[in-house]
Design an enzyme around this catalytic site. Structure first.
Site: not given
Length: 310
Positions: A126, A203, A304
């Site tokens: 990520r 998410s 995120e």
């Protein structure tokens, strides 16, 4: 010496992974609209050169229709192609770092267009140079993906294994794509008009990647509560822990509500707007979840989405 910091512009792709301040954004918004999907064959791979403004799922559908493996498990993810290298987008056992060949960028420091190889992009879980060390320096113009013609689909993730249990033959790329989209829809992770559980930024927290000692501490804490930390092949490799499990076992079950914000009834990691919630409301619930997980499990959850204007 760098000419200037580029803090007053915002590159906007699909906008699916943003939380924008109630005060708005006091700078220039650039809407990326670079289109086009070009194909070529090189060293046994099919290379797709894709404009940053292309809808991501449209590209995945094109790759699957061409029977090229490598992104089928990333079906149904909203947003544009240009956003995928930034956070090294991943789902259901695949990440774009596995297939990105290069990224074409406009360098705001010297005004040059340049090509960055995958290694230069620093793609990790990520993260990339685009949201860490070189944040704000580059505008992504195009991304080249190297896919495997005639390759087998990735069926490593638990949900996909469950879906295809009992199948006699290896699933096709098309059936895998369809399965992923159905699974995402069941979790409100596929945009469906009229479904309030879809009103989210996806998410909200990353799965924590823990050092061995901290992971052992977590399992001991869980055992003391009569719980077992879930174990999946995709998580075991790096001592990666399910953020959804941590959220749910910190008092925030699916369907949790706090005023106009809450947790999706279908996915524990989706913070949803149940009506007229403000950005401050969203951040308030985020902070509350982070605090509880920290208190109970001694783990800090990293968000995120990209926060704009805060």
């Amino acid at each position: 010496m760098r000419a200037r910091k580029t803090s007053r512009y915002l590159c906007w792709g699909g906008g699916s992974n943003l939380v924008v301040s109630d005060a708005g954004w006091p700078g220039l918004v650039l809407k990326l609209a670079v289109r086009g999907i070009e194909e070529r064959t090189e060293n046994g791979k099919t290379l797709f050169d894709v404009g940053a403004g292309e809808e991501w799922d449209r590209f995945v559908a094109r790759a699957v229709a061409r029977n090229c493996a490598g992104v089928e498990c990333l079906s149904g993810i909203p947003g544009s192609v240009g956003g995928t290298p930034v956070q090294n987008v991943g789902a259901y056992g695949q990440e774009v770092s596995e297939t990105i060949e290069s990224v074409q960028v406009f360098d705001l420091i010297d005004g040059q267009v340049r090509e960055l190889c995958a290694e230069a992009c620093g793609l990790q879980y990520r993260t990339s140079i685009f949201n860490t060390s070189e944040r704000g320096r580059f505008i992504i113009l195009r991304v080249t993906y190297a896919l495997t013609p005639g390759g087998k689909p990735r069926i490593d993730y638990a949900d996909l294994k469950k879906h295809f249990a009992g199948f006699q033959n290896i699933p096709s790329l098309t059936s895998t794509r369809e399965a992923v989209r159905r699974i995402r829809a069941a979790k409100a992770m596929l945009i469906t008009p009229g479904d309030e559980d879809c009103r989210s930024a996806g998410s909200f927290f990353k799965n924590p990647v823990l050092p061995a000692e901290q992971y052992d501490q977590l399992t001991r804490r869980a055992a003391a509560k009569g719980l077992q930390v879930p174990s999946y092949p995709a998580l075991d490799a790096q001592k990666k822990v399910s953020a959804a499990w941590l959220v749910e076992h910190s008092g925030f079950s699916k369907g949790y509500s706090s005023g106009q914000v809450g947790i999706s009834r279908k996915h524990a990691l989706a913070i949803v707007n149940r009506g007229e919630a403000s950005a401050a409301d969203i951040l308030g619930l985020k902070d509350h979840i982070q605090q509880r997980v920290d208190e109970l499990w001694n783990i800090h959850l990293e968000p995120e989405p990209v926060f704009v204007g805060f």
